[in-house]
Design a protein around this motif. Sequence first.
Motif, PDB file in Angstrom:
ATOM      1  N   GLU A 244       0.826  -1.204   0.000  1.00  0.00           N
ATOM      2  CA  GLU A 244       0.000   0.000   0.000  1.00  0.00           C
ATOM      3  C   GLU A 244       0.862   1.257   0.000  1.00  0.00           C
ATOM      4  O   GLU A 244       0.488   2.277  -0.593  1.00  0.00           O
ATOM      5  N   LEU A 245       2.017   1.204   0.660  1.00  0.00           N
ATOM      6  CA  LEU A 245       2.883   2.393   0.710  1.00  0.00           C
ATOM      7  C   LEU A 245       3.577   2.645  -0.621  1.00  0.00           C
ATOM      8  O   LEU A 245       3.857   3.799  -0.979  1.00  0.00           O
ATOM      9  N   ARG A 246       3.859   1.566  -1.357  1.00  0.00           N
ATOM     10  CA  ARG A 246       4.592   1.753  -2.611  1.00  0.00           C
ATOM     11  C   ARG A 246       3.774   2.520  -3.650  1.00  0.00           C
ATOM     12  O   ARG A 246       4.338   3.273  -4.453  1.00  0.00           O
ATOM     13  N   THR A 247       2.474   2.316  -3.642  1.00  0.00           N
ATOM     14  CA  THR A 247       1.641   2.970  -4.672  1.00  0.00           C
ATOM     15  C   THR A 247       1.707   4.502  -4.587  1.00  0.00           C
ATOM     16  O   THR A 247       2.038   5.166  -5.590  1.00  0.00           O
ATOM     17  N   PRO A 248       1.415   5.096  -3.405  1.00  0.00           N
ATOM     18  CA  PRO A 248       1.545   6.566  -3.353  1.00  0.00           C
ATOM     19  C   PRO A 248       2.990   7.027  -3.454  1.00  0.00           C
ATOM     20  O   PRO A 248       3.269   8.123  -3.980  1.00  0.00           O
ATOM     21  N   LEU A 249       3.935   6.193  -2.959  1.00  0.00           N
ATOM     22  CA  LEU A 249       5.337   6.610  -3.010  1.00  0.00           C
ATOM     23  C   LEU A 249       5.828   6.685  -4.447  1.00  0.00           C
ATOM     24  O   LEU A 249       6.601   7.590  -4.808  1.00  0.00           O
ATOM     25  N   ASN A 250       5.395   5.751  -5.291  1.00  0.00           N
ATOM     26  CA  ASN A 250       5.783   5.801  -6.704  1.00  0.00           C
ATOM     27  C   ASN A 250       5.282   7.089  -7.363  1.00  0.00           C
ATOM     28  O   ASN A 250       5.975   7.695  -8.194  1.00  0.00           O
ATOM     29  N   SER A 251       4.077   7.497  -6.993  1.00  0.00           N
ATOM     30  CA  SER A 251       3.542   8.749  -7.538  1.00  0.00           C
ATOM     31  C   SER A 251       4.385   9.923  -7.087  1.00  0.00           C
ATOM     32  O   SER A 251       4.694  10.844  -7.883  1.00  0.00           O
ATOM     33  N   ILE A 252       4.785   9.930  -5.818  1.00  0.00           N
ATOM     34  CA  ILE A 252       5.629  11.026  -5.303  1.00  0.00           C
ATOM     35  C   ILE A 252       6.963  11.049  -6.028  1.00  0.00           C
ATOM     36  O   ILE A 252       7.482  12.113  -6.403  1.00  0.00           O
ATOM     37  N   ILE A 253       7.549   9.849  -6.253  1.00  0.00           N
ATOM     38  CA  ILE A 253       8.840   9.784  -6.939  1.00  0.00           C
ATOM     39  C   ILE A 253       8.722  10.301  -8.372  1.00  0.00           C
ATOM     40  O   ILE A 253       9.582  11.049  -8.860  1.00  0.00           O
ATOM     41  N   ASN A 254       7.650   9.889  -9.054  1.00  0.00           N
ATOM     42  CA  ASN A 254       7.469  10.363 -10.434  1.00  0.00           C
ATOM     43  C   ASN A 254       7.318  11.882 -10.485  1.00  0.00           C
ATOM     44  O   ASN A 254       7.905  12.555 -11.346  1.00  0.00           O
ATOM     45  N   LEU A 255       6.508  12.438  -9.569  1.00  0.00           N
ATOM     46  CA  LEU A 255       6.339  13.889  -9.536  1.00  0.00           C
ATOM     47  C   LEU A 255       7.639  14.586  -9.162  1.00  0.00           C
ATOM     48  O   LEU A 255       7.972  15.655  -9.709  1.00  0.00           O
ATOM     49  N   ALA A 256       8.420  13.973  -8.224  1.00  0.00           N
ATOM     50  CA  ALA A 256       9.698  14.561  -7.837  1.00  0.00           C
ATOM     51  C   ALA A 256      10.670  14.553  -8.997  1.00  0.00           C
ATOM     52  O   ALA A 256      11.455  15.493  -9.179  1.00  0.00           O
ATOM     53  N   GLN A 257      10.621  13.497  -9.838  1.00  0.00           N
ATOM     54  CA  GLN A 257      11.493  13.430 -11.001  1.00  0.00           C
ATOM     55  C   GLN A 257      11.141  14.527 -12.002  1.00  0.00           C
ATOM     56  O   GLN A 257      12.032  15.183 -12.557  1.00  0.00           O
TER      57      GLN A 257
END
Length: 469
Positions: A244-257
């Motif tokens: 469950e944590l990976r899903t929002p974290l991936n979105s944060i990483i993509n936006l941070a990139q």
Amino acid sequence: MGFGKMFLLNLGMLVTFAYLVNVVYKYALSKINPKLNYVLSVLIFVFSGWVCMEFGFQLSENVIFDLRLVPLIIASAVYKKPLPLVLIGLGIGLARLTFGVNDAAIAGLINMSIMGAICALLNIWMRRTDYRLVIKALFTILVANVFNTINIGVFGVIPARQYLLEIAPVTFPLTVGMSIAFALILWDFQLGRKHTQELSYANNLLQKQTEELRMAKLALEERAEQLAMASQYKSEFLANMSHELRTPLNSIINLAQILAESEEGEDQGKGGDDSPNFGTIIYKSGQDLLGIINDILDLSKVEAGHMEIVREPVGLREMADSLEMHFAHIARQKNIRFEVRIEEGLPGTIVSDAQRVKQIMRNLLSNAFKFTHHGQVKLEIRKPSGDDGLPGEWIVFAVTDTGIGIPKSKQEAVFEAFRQADGSISRRYGGTGLGLSISKNLAQLLGGHIRLQSQEGAGSTFSLYLPIT
């Protein structure tokens, strides 16, 4: 005269009576009040003396010869206090009166009363001396029979000269012999009974211990089941939470990139600026957090039994090239020599899970570079040496470094989850301490294992052993 037949008859009656008393004691007397049991035992000895007189040798109308003394002698070895012996002697003497009150009966009463006192004194002597039981028993039998013979000669109705010259030479050795025989029979009887009691006690103790072990086993099984369920719940919780944590974290990483790329373009447009690139910082922190979550997810999958292994051909050369390419940049950054060596004569492929093998090797190489500040890191793919003692065909992936090393006392702890050789290492070098724990579990799932050789200050060698097929 018939004394021999009479004494044998008396002996047979005593043995039979003793057996019957033992049966009654076993099934009845042993279950009653101890004081009542004590009184009944005195009466039983008195009654056994009466039985001897009932089947005694009738020398004349009033004179009876028998083994009434034998129960008193046996009682002197049974009781721990002298008073019961006095009572038994008096009781047997009074029992003589049941066959008629006459001079011979009165003499018998006096004789047995005196013998009760003498046996009481012998009882005190036996309790206070340290001689062997056989010696004390023989001495008691001889003394009691000597005094019995003297008493009959003094108080009896038969003239002393006639008794001592004609009757005593026959009756004395017979009574001594029969007394010894009956004592031996009872002794053997008691040994058998004692052995039976010991076996019964040992059997009861064994049954009790077996029941205790069964209850302990049930308690341990219940506890183990509870621990297994708790561990499964924990692992499933970690797996679900990590997912469950990976899903929002991936979105944060993509936006941070995206943000980092945008900031880089703005910096180039402004001709360069030393202001911090917040997008890059967020992106790098997100990648680190994702790595931790992935480690927790892998560990929880392994513990919960949800880790899937896909067995397929794994090319050793391709594996080595991939790892060399991945860590070459890190080696250049730290100015550390990185060497990859494949032993000649190895098969081109092994059957395993390429993804999991690569994951283990990345963990081992990452640790090697993390804790090595100078010198080299070497990856060697080879066959096991003859000293490894492994059946079948195996491949060894050995990662050797010249880093800080691990003390011998801490080498087992490094494979435990969230543990490192030193608590300060996690603060100095970073990391959760999950890499080696995950690698160890993955190696076991692949049918292999990891061995560690290390010395503090002299580097370490982590060796992954995998079966070829």
